[in-house]
Design a protein around this motif. Structure first.
Motif, mmCIF file in Angstrom:
data_model
loop_
_atom_site.group_PDB
_atom_site.id
_atom_site.type_symbol
_atom_site.label_atom_id
_atom_site.label_comp_id
_atom_site.label_asym_id
_atom_site.label_seq_id
_atom_site.Cartn_x
_atom_site.Cartn_y
_atom_site.Cartn_z
ATOM 1 N N UNK A 219 0.813 -1.220 0.000
ATOM 2 C CA UNK A 219 0.000 0.000 0.000
ATOM 3 C C UNK A 219 0.842 1.264 0.000
ATOM 4 N N UNK A 220 2.105 1.122 0.401
ATOM 5 C CA UNK A 220 3.021 2.273 0.414
ATOM 6 C C UNK A 220 3.938 2.276 -0.810
ATOM 7 N N UNK A 221 3.530 1.567 -1.867
ATOM 8 C CA UNK A 221 4.301 1.601 -3.109
ATOM 9 C C UNK A 221 5.417 0.600 -3.186
ATOM 10 N N UNK A 222 5.486 -0.325 -2.199
ATOM 11 C CA UNK A 222 6.565 -1.310 -2.197
ATOM 12 C C UNK A 222 6.246 -2.571 -2.959
ATOM 13 N N UNK A 234 0.326 11.941 -2.771
ATOM 14 C CA UNK A 234 -0.078 13.053 -1.904
ATOM 15 C C UNK A 234 -0.088 12.622 -0.435
ATOM 16 N N UNK A 235 -0.513 11.386 -0.192
ATOM 17 C CA UNK A 235 -0.538 10.878 1.182
ATOM 18 C C UNK A 235 0.872 10.791 1.761
ATOM 19 N N UNK A 236 1.810 10.325 0.960
ATOM 20 C CA UNK A 236 3.202 10.236 1.414
ATOM 21 C C UNK A 236 3.718 11.614 1.818
ATOM 22 N N UNK A 237 3.350 12.616 1.058
ATOM 23 C CA UNK A 237 3.773 13.981 1.409
ATOM 24 C C UNK A 237 3.056 14.492 2.660
ATOM 25 N N UNK A 238 1.837 14.022 2.886
ATOM 26 C CA UNK A 238 1.013 14.566 3.968
ATOM 27 C C UNK A 238 1.337 13.990 5.339
ATOM 28 N N UNK A 288 11.425 -5.875 1.519
ATOM 29 C CA UNK A 288 10.165 -5.134 1.446
ATOM 30 C C UNK A 288 10.345 -3.723 2.006
ATOM 31 N N UNK A 289 11.108 -3.608 3.082
ATOM 32 C CA UNK A 289 11.379 -2.281 3.655
ATOM 33 C C UNK A 289 12.114 -1.409 2.642
ATOM 34 N N UNK A 290 13.127 -1.979 1.988
ATOM 35 C CA UNK A 290 13.902 -1.210 1.017
ATOM 36 C C UNK A 290 13.047 -0.796 -0.180
ATOM 37 N N UNK A 291 12.145 -1.672 -0.605
ATOM 38 C CA UNK A 291 11.263 -1.327 -1.723
ATOM 39 C C UNK A 291 10.364 -0.149 -1.380
ATOM 40 N N UNK A 292 9.805 -0.168 -0.156
ATOM 41 C CA UNK A 292 8.983 0.963 0.286
ATOM 42 C C UNK A 292 9.828 2.217 0.403
ATOM 43 N N UNK A 293 11.001 2.086 1.013
ATOM 44 C CA UNK A 293 11.870 3.235 1.219
ATOM 45 C C UNK A 293 12.255 3.888 -0.106
ATOM 46 N N UNK A 298 11.542 8.629 -3.258
ATOM 47 C CA UNK A 298 11.431 9.250 -4.581
ATOM 48 C C UNK A 298 10.330 10.315 -4.606
ATOM 49 N N UNK A 299 9.418 10.227 -3.659
ATOM 50 C CA UNK A 299 8.331 11.207 -3.542
ATOM 51 C C UNK A 299 8.725 12.319 -2.570
ATOM 52 N N UNK A 300 9.313 11.921 -1.433
ATOM 53 C CA UNK A 300 9.717 12.884 -0.398
ATOM 54 C C UNK A 300 10.959 12.341 0.292
ATOM 55 N N UNK A 301 12.095 12.884 -0.043
ATOM 56 C CA UNK A 301 13.374 12.364 0.456
ATOM 57 C C UNK A 301 13.547 12.559 1.959
ATOM 58 N N UNK A 302 12.735 13.400 2.571
ATOM 59 C CA UNK A 302 12.865 13.668 4.006
ATOM 60 C C UNK A 302 12.049 12.706 4.854
ATOM 61 N N UNK A 303 11.202 11.896 4.223
ATOM 62 C CA UNK A 303 10.249 11.085 4.982
ATOM 63 C C UNK A 303 10.919 9.849 5.578
ATOM 64 N N UNK A 304 10.707 9.630 6.867
ATOM 65 C CA UNK A 304 11.221 8.424 7.521
ATOM 66 C C UNK A 304 10.210 7.294 7.408
ATOM 67 N N UNK A 305 10.725 6.062 7.450
ATOM 68 C CA UNK A 305 9.876 4.877 7.342
ATOM 69 C C UNK A 305 10.142 3.988 8.548
ATOM 70 N N UNK A 306 9.080 3.634 9.265
ATOM 71 C CA UNK A 306 9.182 2.719 10.403
ATOM 72 C C UNK A 306 8.243 1.546 10.178
ATOM 73 N N UNK A 307 8.433 0.487 10.959
ATOM 74 C CA UNK A 307 7.652 -0.734 10.785
ATOM 75 C C UNK A 307 6.516 -0.769 11.798
#
Length: 430
Positions: A219-222, A234-238, A288-293, A298-307
């Motif tokens: 669902x997060x593009x991974x 837009x959600x990723x940015x929000x 899977x984490x790397x695919x989402x990351x 690519x949409x927002x380079x500042x966004x952190x990803x947690x599990x």
């Protein structure tokens, strides 16, 4: 006269020194007080290995209509606190299930009773599509009218317990298509994320409160490109950060190539084969984490990803048991838990490990269904293999669950545990 003058001066000096000493003490005391009252934010605790995270449900019964008491919740929270957990995740604030609000009140009471007790919450607001959980066909393009009330209740609780609620998660696996009973389109999640972000701007929610949605990696593009829509971008940015789920356990059935034992490994011992299979399981989650990351950055380079979720069940009479992929047992759970914690801590990724305690309501009609057995503790509070070492260290001394002291499963007999372990089923046809 000289003696009197000397006595007067000496006494005055003592008073001055005493006053200075008291002032220093006062400043030190004030400093200590300020230190204990520092208001940590989601930014401070997410990705911080000192603030381990876990998914928590305190339900004991086969129905959620039987709610755990505040006293029972406090028992559980003390156990989690003892093992280093500092952030817990809840899933809904539905009026008929006051579990989350009771958890917050339990934490509030524990903090009043013990200044050293520290616990924060990722508060979930459940999101459904129109006609979800009814006899009507789910309409995935429209949202349930119940969603508005769910968001409003989450806001009320975040404002009532601002020292505890640090994150609001809009929906749980609410965008992934396999959640066929209730999933919504990303535009619905985006609507409510934007709503909460606006409340922060308007001063109606803490500006430090982080907003996310917790969903499957795809669902997060991974995963498939079909999820990579403009609404998702837009959600990723929000959101303030991305909360993704990864389950190699389930993929031993649904996407099992990694679970197949390589021909060269079949000459190894049983334990070596299992150990290497669990290394592959961790690598599957990493991938899977790397695919989402990669997609999120690519949409927002500042966004952190947690599990937001990842776990391993210990019992299954379905896809993951003896006649299925044979992924299920406490030994494999132990290897996965340890390796997942090591990897995420090293890389400053929060992992809300799923989950703290077994919950039998999830598959109430099937006692041995895997969904009932993801906990690190059994219903009676027995510590499963991943945390046997904590029992040995005395971490749970004097703590109980529903009157039961914390003991190891299998009476701590590793040979007995290993006798329940099955090799990955390389001939399994799903």
């Amino acid at each position: 006269m000289k003696n009197s003058l000397f006595t007067y001066v000496f006494c005055g000096l003592i008073l001055v020194l005493s006053s200075c000493k008291n002032e220093v003490k006062s400043k030190e005391s004030s400093g200590l007080q300020q230190k204990t009252e520092v208001k940590l934010t989601a930014k401070d605790i997410l990705g911080n290995p000192k603030y381990l995270a876990i998914s928590y449900g305190g339900y004991r019964a086969k129905s959620r209509t039987i709610q755990p008491t505040i006293a029972q919740l406090k028992e559980d929270l003390k156990l989690l606190h003892a093992m280093g957990i500092r952030i817990i995740r809840t899933y809904n604030v539905q009026t008929q299930y006051p579990h989350a609000s009771n958890v917050l009140e339990a934490i509030h009471q524990l903090k009043k009773e013990d200044d050293s007790f520290e616990m924060y919450v990722m508060l979930g607001a459940w999101i459904d599509c129109l006609n979800a959980w009814t006899d009507k066909a789910p309409n995935h393009n429209e949202e349930s009218p119940q969603n508005e009330g769910e968001i409003e209740r989450a806001v009320v609780l975040a404002n009532k317990y601002p020292d505890i609620v640090k994150i609001i998660a809009v929906g749980n696996e609410a965008m992934v298509n396999w959640a066929a009973s209730y999933y919504v389109q990303p535009k619905v999640i985006l609507k409510w994320v934007n709503h909460l972000q606006q409340l922060k701007k308007d001063g109606k929610l803490s500006k430090d409160l982080w907003i996310t949605s917790s969903d499957d990696f795809s669902s997060w593009g991974g995963g498939p490109d079909s999820y990579r829509t403009e609404d998702l971008r837009q959600l990723i940015r929000a959101v303030d950060y991305v909360s993704m789920h990864t389950y190699p356990y389930h993929n031993t059935h649904y996407n099992s190539d990694f679970w197949t034992t390589p021909e060269a490994d079949k000459k190894l011992s049983k334990q070596e084969i299992v150990d290497k299979a669990m290394v592959r399981a961790l690598n599957f989650a990493k991938n899977q984490y790397e695919n989402v990351s990669e997609y999120v950055k690519s949409i927002d380079s500042t966004k952190s990803i947690h599990i937001g979720e990842s776990g391993w069940a210990t019992v299954s009479n379905g896809h993951y048991g003896f006649n299925g992929s044979r992924a299920t047992d406490e030994y494999k759970q132990g290897l996965y838990y340890k390796s997942m914690r090591d990897w995420t801590n090293k890389n400053q990724i929060s992992c809300f490990y799923f989950e703290a305690f077994d919950e039998q309501w999830k598959d109430a009609k099937n006692e041995n269904g895997s969904e009932n057995h993801f906990g690190l503790f059994t219903l009676k509070g027995e510590a499963k293999y991943p945390i046997w070492d904590l029992v040995d260290e005395g971490t749970f001394a004097n703590l109980k669950r529903d009157g039961h002291p914390i003991k190891k499963t299998f009476n701590g007999n590793i040979d007995m545990l290993l006798s329940t372990v099955n090799l990955p089923n390389t001939d399994y046809k799903k």
